[in-house]
Design an enzyme around this catalytic site. Structure first.
Site, PDB file in Angstrom:
ATOM      1  N   HIS A  87      39.035  25.471  24.265  1.00 47.06           N
ATOM      2  CA  HIS A  87      39.040  24.926  25.629  1.00 47.06           C
ATOM      3  C   HIS A  87      38.693  23.445  25.690  1.00 47.06           C
ATOM      4  CE1 HIS A  87      39.318  29.140  26.597  1.00 47.06           C
ATOM      5  NE2 HIS A  87      39.277  28.930  27.890  1.00 47.06           N
ATOM      6  N   GLU A 133      44.229  33.868  25.899  1.00 49.85           N
ATOM      7  CA  GLU A 133      42.817  34.272  26.080  1.00 49.85           C
ATOM      8  C   GLU A 133      42.539  35.599  25.356  1.00 49.85           C
ATOM      9  OE1 GLU A 133      40.782  32.102  27.301  1.00 49.85           O
ATOM     10  OE2 GLU A 133      41.540  31.123  29.123  1.00 49.85           O
ATOM     11  N   ASN A 144      34.694  29.615  25.094  1.00 50.59           N
ATOM     12  CA  ASN A 144      35.459  28.385  25.305  1.00 50.59           C
ATOM     13  C   ASN A 144      36.154  27.895  24.045  1.00 50.59           C
ATOM     14  OD1 ASN A 144      35.338  27.463  28.090  1.00 50.59           O
ATOM     15  ND2 ASN A 144      33.129  27.551  27.776  1.00 50.59           N
ATOM     16  N   ARG A 164      25.900  31.075  52.500  1.00 47.12           N
ATOM     17  CA  ARG A 164      25.047  31.164  51.288  1.00 47.12           C
ATOM     18  C   ARG A 164      25.310  32.422  50.470  1.00 47.12           C
ATOM     19  NH1 ARG A 164      20.961  29.406  55.022  1.00 47.12           N
ATOM     20  NH2 ARG A 164      20.870  27.146  54.952  1.00 47.12           N
ATOM     21  N   ARG A 171      27.421  32.276  25.481  1.00 47.74           N
ATOM     22  CA  ARG A 171      28.634  32.369  26.311  1.00 47.74           C
ATOM     23  C   ARG A 171      29.628  31.241  26.017  1.00 47.74           C
ATOM     24  NH1 ARG A 171      29.431  34.174  32.622  1.00 47.74           N
ATOM     25  NH2 ARG A 171      31.664  33.761  32.675  1.00 47.74           N
ATOM     26  N   LYS A 215      32.193  33.321  36.659  1.00 43.49           N
ATOM     27  CA  LYS A 215      32.381  31.859  36.735  1.00 43.49           C
ATOM     28  C   LYS A 215      33.385  31.585  37.852  1.00 43.49           C
ATOM     29  CE  LYS A 215      31.412  29.895  32.199  1.00 43.49           C
ATOM     30  NZ  LYS A 215      31.991  29.224  31.029  1.00 43.49           N
ATOM     31  N   HIS A 243      41.247  21.793  27.848  1.00 40.45           N
ATOM     32  CA  HIS A 243      40.976  21.164  29.146  1.00 40.45           C
ATOM     33  C   HIS A 243      41.436  19.713  29.140  1.00 40.45           C
ATOM     34  CE1 HIS A 243      37.619  24.213  30.464  1.00 40.45           C
ATOM     35  NE2 HIS A 243      38.836  24.667  30.659  1.00 40.45           N
ATOM     36  N   LYS A 284      34.070  40.428  26.453  1.00 38.97           N
ATOM     37  CA  LYS A 284      33.512  39.509  27.456  1.00 38.97           C
ATOM     38  C   LYS A 284      32.235  40.103  28.059  1.00 38.97           C
ATOM     39  CE  LYS A 284      34.308  36.121  30.890  1.00 38.97           C
ATOM     40  NZ  LYS A 284      35.216  35.232  31.575  1.00 38.97           N
ATOM     41  N   HIS A 292      47.179  26.766  32.035  1.00 42.15           N
ATOM     42  CA  HIS A 292      45.857  26.805  31.399  1.00 42.15           C
ATOM     43  C   HIS A 292      45.925  27.530  30.045  1.00 42.15           C
ATOM     44  CE1 HIS A 292      41.519  27.179  30.967  1.00 42.15           C
ATOM     45  NE2 HIS A 292      41.664  28.475  30.815  1.00 42.15           N
ATOM     46  N   GLU A 324      25.496  30.879  30.575  1.00 44.61           N
ATOM     47  CA  GLU A 324      25.893  30.000  29.477  1.00 44.61           C
ATOM     48  C   GLU A 324      24.782  29.054  29.018  1.00 44.61           C
ATOM     49  OE1 GLU A 324      30.058  28.894  29.505  1.00 44.61           O
ATOM     50  OE2 GLU A 324      29.582  27.078  28.406  1.00 44.61           O
TER      51      GLU A 324
HETATM   52  P1  NAD Z   1      47.423  31.442  38.173  1.00 49.04           P
HETATM   53  O1  NAD Z   1      46.344  31.983  38.996  1.00 49.04           O
HETATM   54  O2  NAD Z   1      47.977  30.108  38.530  1.00 49.04           O
HETATM   55  O3  NAD Z   1      48.610  32.503  38.127  1.00 49.04           O
HETATM   56  C1  NAD Z   1      49.758  32.196  37.390  1.00 49.04           C
HETATM   57  C2  NAD Z   1      51.036  32.287  38.229  1.00 49.04           C
HETATM   58  O4  NAD Z   1      51.428  33.639  38.329  1.00 49.04           O
HETATM   59  C3  NAD Z   1      50.920  31.787  39.646  1.00 49.04           C
HETATM   60  O5  NAD Z   1      52.117  31.167  40.010  1.00 49.04           O
HETATM   61  C4  NAD Z   1      50.722  33.067  40.440  1.00 49.04           C
HETATM   62  O6  NAD Z   1      51.092  32.947  41.781  1.00 49.04           O
HETATM   63  C5  NAD Z   1      51.613  34.001  39.693  1.00 49.04           C
HETATM   64  N1  NAD Z   1      51.286  35.411  39.767  1.00 49.04           N
HETATM   65  C6  NAD Z   1      50.062  35.978  39.764  1.00 49.04           C
HETATM   66  N2  NAD Z   1      50.163  37.303  39.656  1.00 49.04           N
HETATM   67  C7  NAD Z   1      51.476  37.585  39.609  1.00 49.04           C
HETATM   68  C8  NAD Z   1      52.204  38.787  39.483  1.00 49.04           C
HETATM   69  N3  NAD Z   1      51.584  39.946  39.313  1.00 49.04           N
HETATM   70  N4  NAD Z   1      53.546  38.728  39.491  1.00 49.04           N
HETATM   71  C9  NAD Z   1      54.185  37.529  39.600  1.00 49.04           C
HETATM   72  N5  NAD Z   1      53.553  36.359  39.680  1.00 49.04           N
HETATM   73  C10 NAD Z   1      52.214  36.394  39.690  1.00 49.04           C
HETATM   74  O7  NAD Z   1      46.989  31.340  36.641  1.00 49.04           O
HETATM   75  P2  NAD Z   1      46.127  32.267  35.685  1.00 49.04           P
HETATM   76  O8  NAD Z   1      46.673  32.040  34.343  1.00 49.04           O
HETATM   77  O9  NAD Z   1      46.003  33.626  36.197  1.00 49.04           O
HETATM   78  O10 NAD Z   1      44.678  31.630  35.781  1.00 49.04           O
HETATM   79  C11 NAD Z   1      44.415  30.324  35.341  1.00 49.04           C
HETATM   80  C12 NAD Z   1      43.158  29.825  35.998  1.00 49.04           C
HETATM   81  O11 NAD Z   1      42.067  30.652  35.610  1.00 49.04           O
HETATM   82  C13 NAD Z   1      42.798  28.408  35.620  1.00 49.04           C
HETATM   83  O12 NAD Z   1      42.472  27.686  36.773  1.00 49.04           O
HETATM   84  C14 NAD Z   1      41.582  28.571  34.729  1.00 49.04           C
HETATM   85  O13 NAD Z   1      40.722  27.481  34.794  1.00 49.04           O
HETATM   86  C15 NAD Z   1      40.966  29.812  35.292  1.00 49.04           C
HETATM   87  N6  NAD Z   1      40.095  30.530  34.343  1.00 49.04           N
HETATM   88  C16 NAD Z   1      38.867  30.889  34.768  1.00 49.04           C
HETATM   89  C17 NAD Z   1      38.046  31.628  33.945  1.00 49.04           C
HETATM   90  C18 NAD Z   1      36.719  32.102  34.450  1.00 49.04           C
HETATM   91  O14 NAD Z   1      35.926  32.599  33.655  1.00 49.04           O
HETATM   92  N7  NAD Z   1      36.445  31.999  35.736  1.00 49.04           N
HETATM   93  C19 NAD Z   1      38.476  31.995  32.666  1.00 49.04           C
HETATM   94  C20 NAD Z   1      39.744  31.606  32.259  1.00 49.04           C
HETATM   95  C21 NAD Z   1      40.555  30.872  33.110  1.00 49.04           C
HETATM   96  N1  GLY Z   2      36.159  31.833  30.326  1.00 55.92           N
HETATM   97  C1  GLY Z   2      34.915  31.358  29.874  1.00 55.92           C
HETATM   98  C2  GLY Z   2      33.763  32.087  30.423  1.00 55.92           C
HETATM   99  O1  GLY Z   2      33.885  32.974  31.233  1.00 55.92           O
HETATM  100  O2  GLY Z   2      32.672  31.771  30.072  1.00 55.92           O
END
Ligand code: NAD
Ligand code: GLY
Length: 366
Positions: free
Chosen positions: A254, A191, A251, A127, A247, A149, A258, A233, A271, A243
């Protein structure tokens, strides 16, 4: 408007007892100060993947061993297509196999995929256990590691299963961006660009002036981009953590994005690529709805293209786009809701007629 140096800068997320710092700078992974004052516990579990671990796991482990008697690691498969129950279960399996208690600190070492899954695991295990974000992609440093998130994907919808759960700290080492593939750097820029039109017109102008420096990984430019993105942010999340309204502006791009990601299958478009292209479509919709002047669309398309992002969307067909966008979390009673730009630096939620969405898709899909 200039760049900044890449020594430590701190941005605070102010959420009463859930407040925390984002530490941004070169050398953070190796700086003992970055790791001081984390929650006390007997063990920490680093969650990373097969790509990031060979680069940064040992440095992270060494820092944690200064604070925790036991430091375990679990390495997940790399890719958006593995942001699912199986990977999440791998985290739980490791926690249970090592008899980890409810004080165990989870440490997310990687991009947004690792961060989102680790945060969700931390929210759910016993939890709720504390967790720390150590984002290593530009996208995760400017967005996903901040604000709480957490989620996994469902085959029918992106990030559909998750929780709001804040980390204890974010440690963003700008030096990790040195090893990031170029395509991933561009994905992160999507982003960054987003924050301009939704919240800060001057920041959009700054990005336009520094886009080449950002792509060339100029540390000063990256430091400023990460800091300003996190400040914006923090400002948004501080007002609307869960949100209920504001917030949603984060998006921008997005809803289309998405749909592209899910429609093509997770992992085909990154993404950030889907968001970049989605912002072109959402900018056009903002113009067609009469919210923005016509020159806003070419301006956005140009900066997105210069960031190395796609500006032409895949041809999935109007009905498929609509079906996918109805699963979006912002949809209400089946009505698709878009974040549209109302003035430079100001965004709001809007519906749109099917005919208008069709016109946008006709103009940008190939
Ligand atoms: P990712 O986590 O897939 O990383 C991208 C690639 O880079 C992967 O292959 C990873 O292994 C590699 N990598 C990471 N760091 C590295 C480094 N320093 N050197 C070499 N390679 C490296 O993708 P991302 O773009 O970081 O994140 C995308 C995800 O984030 C999506 O799932 C999206 O939905 C999510 N997201 C979440 C929020 C939130 O608020 N929680 C906001 C935006 C996006
Ligand atoms: N990336 C969208 C949020 O954090 O709300």
């Amino acid at each position: 408007m200039s760049t900044t140096d890449s020594s430590l800068q701190t941005v605070r997320i102010s959420l009463a007892e859930r407040s925390y710092d984002i530490r941004i700078g070169s050398g953070q992974l190796s700086d003992p100060l970055a790791w001081q004052g984390l929650p006390k516990a007997s063990a920490a579990l680093i969650v990373s993947n097969e790509t990031v671990a060979p680069l940064y796991l040992e440095r992270c482990r060494q820092q944690l061993l200064g604070h925790y008697a036991r430091v375990d690691a679990v390495l997940l498969r790399d890719g958006e297509q593995y942001k699912d129950w199986d990977s999440l279960n791998q985290i739980f399996d490791t926690l249970l196999r090592t008899a980890s208690d409810r004080k165990t600190v989870l440490v997310a070492l990687g991009g947004g995929v690792i961060g989102d899954m680790t945060g969700f695991a931390a929210a759910v295990y016993m939890r709720g256990v504390p967790f720390v974000q150590v984002p290593t992609t530009l996208l995760s440093q400017v967005d996903s590691s901040v604000g709480g998130k957490t989620a996994i994907n469902h085959p029918l919808g992106k990030n559909m299963l998750g929780a709001f759960y804040q980390p204890e700290r974010v440690i963003a080492d700008l030096d990790t961006l040195d090893t990031l593939p170029e395509r991933e750097l561009s994905a992160g820029l999507a982003e960054v660009i987003k924050y301009g039109p939704i919240a800060d017109a001057e920041f959009l102008t700054w990005i336009e002036a520094h886009i080449d420096a950002l792509r060339a990984r100029d540390k000063g430019a990256l430091a400023y981009a990460v800091k300003r993105s996190c400040e914006i942010k923090a400002w948004v999340v501080g007002q609307d953590e869960r949100e209920q309204g504001l917030r949603a502006i984060l998006n921008f791009g997005h809803t289309f994005g998405h749909a592209i990601e899910t429609g093509l299958g997770y992992g085909n478009w990154l993404h950030g690529e889907a968001v970049g292209c989605g912002m072109v479509l959402a900018s056009d919709l903002s113009v067609r709805k009469g919210l923005m002047p016509a020159d806003f669309l070419p301006r956005m398309r140009r900066v997105i293209e210069r960031a190395g992002l796609p500006v032409t969307a895949p041809k999935l067909g109007l009905q498929r786009y609509l079906e996918l966008m109805r699963v979006d979390k912002k949809a209400e009673g089946g009505e698709i809701r878009f974040v549209l730009i109302e003035a430079l630096g100001k965004a709001g939620m809007h519906g749109a007629d099917e005919a208008l969405v069709d016109a946008v898709l006709q103009a940008h899909c190939a």
